[in-house]
Design an enzyme around this catalytic site. Structure first.
Site, short mmCIF file in Angstrom:
data_model
loop_
_atom_site.label_atom_id
_atom_site.label_comp_id
_atom_site.label_asym_id
_atom_site.label_seq_id
_atom_site.Cartn_x
_atom_site.Cartn_y
_atom_site.Cartn_z
N ASP A 1 0.87 -1.30 -0.07
CA ASP A 1 0.11 -0.05 0.18
C ASP A 1 0.84 1.09 0.08
O ASP A 1 1.50 1.61 0.97
CB ASP A 1 -1.05 0.03 1.33
CG ASP A 1 -2.14 1.17 1.21
OD1 ASP A 1 -1.75 2.02 0.35
OD2 ASP A 1 -2.78 1.30 2.24
N HIS B 1 -8.55 0.84 -8.11
CA HIS B 1 -8.09 1.90 -7.17
C HIS B 1 -6.94 2.52 -7.48
O HIS B 1 -6.71 3.93 -7.51
CB HIS B 1 -7.95 1.25 -5.80
CG HIS B 1 -7.67 2.20 -4.65
ND1 HIS B 1 -8.53 3.19 -4.00
CD2 HIS B 1 -6.47 2.46 -3.99
CE1 HIS B 1 -8.14 3.72 -3.10
NE2 HIS B 1 -6.86 3.58 -3.24
#
Length: 428
Positions: free
Chosen positions: A242, A336
């Protein structure tokens, strides 16, 4: 959770002098750190390898070096913004007590700044120290202070409130608990040792005294430095790497994107930044029913190594136009990572520096877990807001997350020697 990486680690200071006298109750923390340097623990620039985004090394720094790493309180910017991710974190918001105003706020920030300076140096607090961190070094402790929208009315400083601190717009993914949102004052605490972080939290709370009371408080964590074979981008609780595309301090426009310029407005925010804080719950039971392939399509990156689905390594540029044999986009249109790219949002960028959280398991067995999202930018109207608006319109990740609390805080620049954070605002 925009697709950006964690900041680079700050090179720690060397250990304090070795000739510090031992206390009557044993070796002091300063003596302990000096002894560590003499006996070969990893110090100096080598210690930077414990930060997730530090330069790669062949072997992880031994955990025994963690206590020696130190961030500086005084400087151009406040600590806790460009430092590497820390293993433990606490976020806490305060409201000024009834009757407390500018004078009380100034005294509080003066106390807090002195406490932060001492604790970040591995020293005890000035009074009533709890001894929780007595045996530890600084452990990369950082303490950061910010002001919320409501602070300025409470202190009669409405004319000094920045336009950039206007309330965030509502988003369709918001399910916000107002009792766990906003606040007059905000404090971010991070360290690579849980007791050091808690010690700082307790000291800050005690320093608040009768001037302010806790509005809300949240606890977070990241992977401990040294837990992996080499420094790497962190993973979140969904198992995804991430933050691959975070702006980096080495980039020429980094300061322009993240910090208010020295001649910016208002003047007291020079070299400061704006922090958006969101408690984002991950619906892990739903997420974990997806196949790995389905999870990768939601994110737009491989779960194993963070590389874009278009190929290459984690740092290979994503090919947004690449298609498969059937003519379908390899990186789905609602992935995303595609939606959050700065080049897909007019250059909007923010520096993400989050913590994961896990606050137990509900009666029905559902984990209360997710991300304490913290992002930094020179102006949230050019950073967080446009990206979140675009995510609102069709992010594939949205069904698996829920924004449960929110805050926006003006974080002034760092304090010079002999000054306290926010002094220009409160005494200007």
């Amino acid at each position: 959770m925009p697709d950006q990486s964690i900041p680079e680690a700050r090179t720690p200071d060397t250990a304090p002098a070795e000739n510090e006298a031992a206390s009557s109750q044993g070796i002091s923390r300063r003596r302990l750190l000096g002894t560590a340097g003499a006996t070969g623990l990893v110090l100096g620039t080598t210690g930077a390898a414990v930060g997730y985004a530090a330069a790669p090394s062949e072997a992880a720094a031994p955990l025994t070096s963690l206590g020696t790493d130190r961030a500086m309180f005084h400087g151009k910017h406040q600590p806790g913004i460009t430092d590497g991710l820390q293993a433990r974190g606490h976020l806490v918001a305060f409201d000024l007590a009834a009757g407390a105003g500018r004078k009380e706020a100034a005294a509080l920030l003066r106390r807090w700044s002195e406490t932060a300076r001492r604790l970040m140096a591995g020293e005890p607090s000035t009074h009533d120290d709890t001894d929780v961190a007595r045996d530890a070094g600084p452990s990369s402790l950082t303490i950061t202070f910010g002001f919320g929208h409501s602070f300025f009315a409470r202190t009669g400083l409405e004319t000094q409130r920045p336009t950039a601190l206007d309330p965030l717009p509502e988003f369709s993914s918001d399910h916000l608990d107002k009792n766990r949102s906003n606040g007059d004052l905000w404090v971010q605490i991070g360290a690579n040792d849980a007791l050091v972080a808690f010690h700082a939290l307790r000291a800050i709370q005690k320093d608040a005294g009768r001037a302010a009371k806790v509005r809300w408080q949240m606890n977070g964590f990241n992977r401990s430095p040294g837990a992996t074979a080499h420094p790497m981008t962190a993973r979140n609780l969904m198992g995804q790497i991430d933050g691959t595309r975070n702006p980096k301090p080495s980039e020429p426009d980094f300061d322009q994107r993240i910090f208010v310029p020295e001649k910016g407005e208002p003047a007291w925010m020079a070299n400061g930044s704006y922090a958006v804080v969101r408690r984002i719950r991950m619906l892990l039971d739903d997420w974990e029913t997806l196949s790995v392939k389905a999870q990768e399509d939601v994110i737009g990156r491989r779960k194993s190594d963070g590389a874009a689905l278009s190929g290459g390594t984690e740092t290979t540029a994503m090919d947004l136009e690449k298609t498969d044999a059937e003519g379908n986009l390899v990186v789905p249109i609602n992935a995303h990572a595609r939606i959050t790219r700065p080049d897909q949002n007019g250059g909007a960028a923010m520096l993400r520096r989050p913590f994961s959280f896990h606050d137990g398991i509900d009666a029905d067995g559902v984990p209360d877990a997710g991300l304490l999202f913290i992002c930094w930018q020179a102006d949230p109207l050019r950073g967080f807001v446009p990206v979140q608006r675009k995510l609102d319109r069709g992010d594939a990740l949205s069904p698996f997350i829920r924004h449960e609390s929110s805050g926006l805080f003006a974080v002034p620049g760092g304090a010079a020697e002999g000054e306290y954070v926010g002094q220009q605002l409160l005494e200007g």
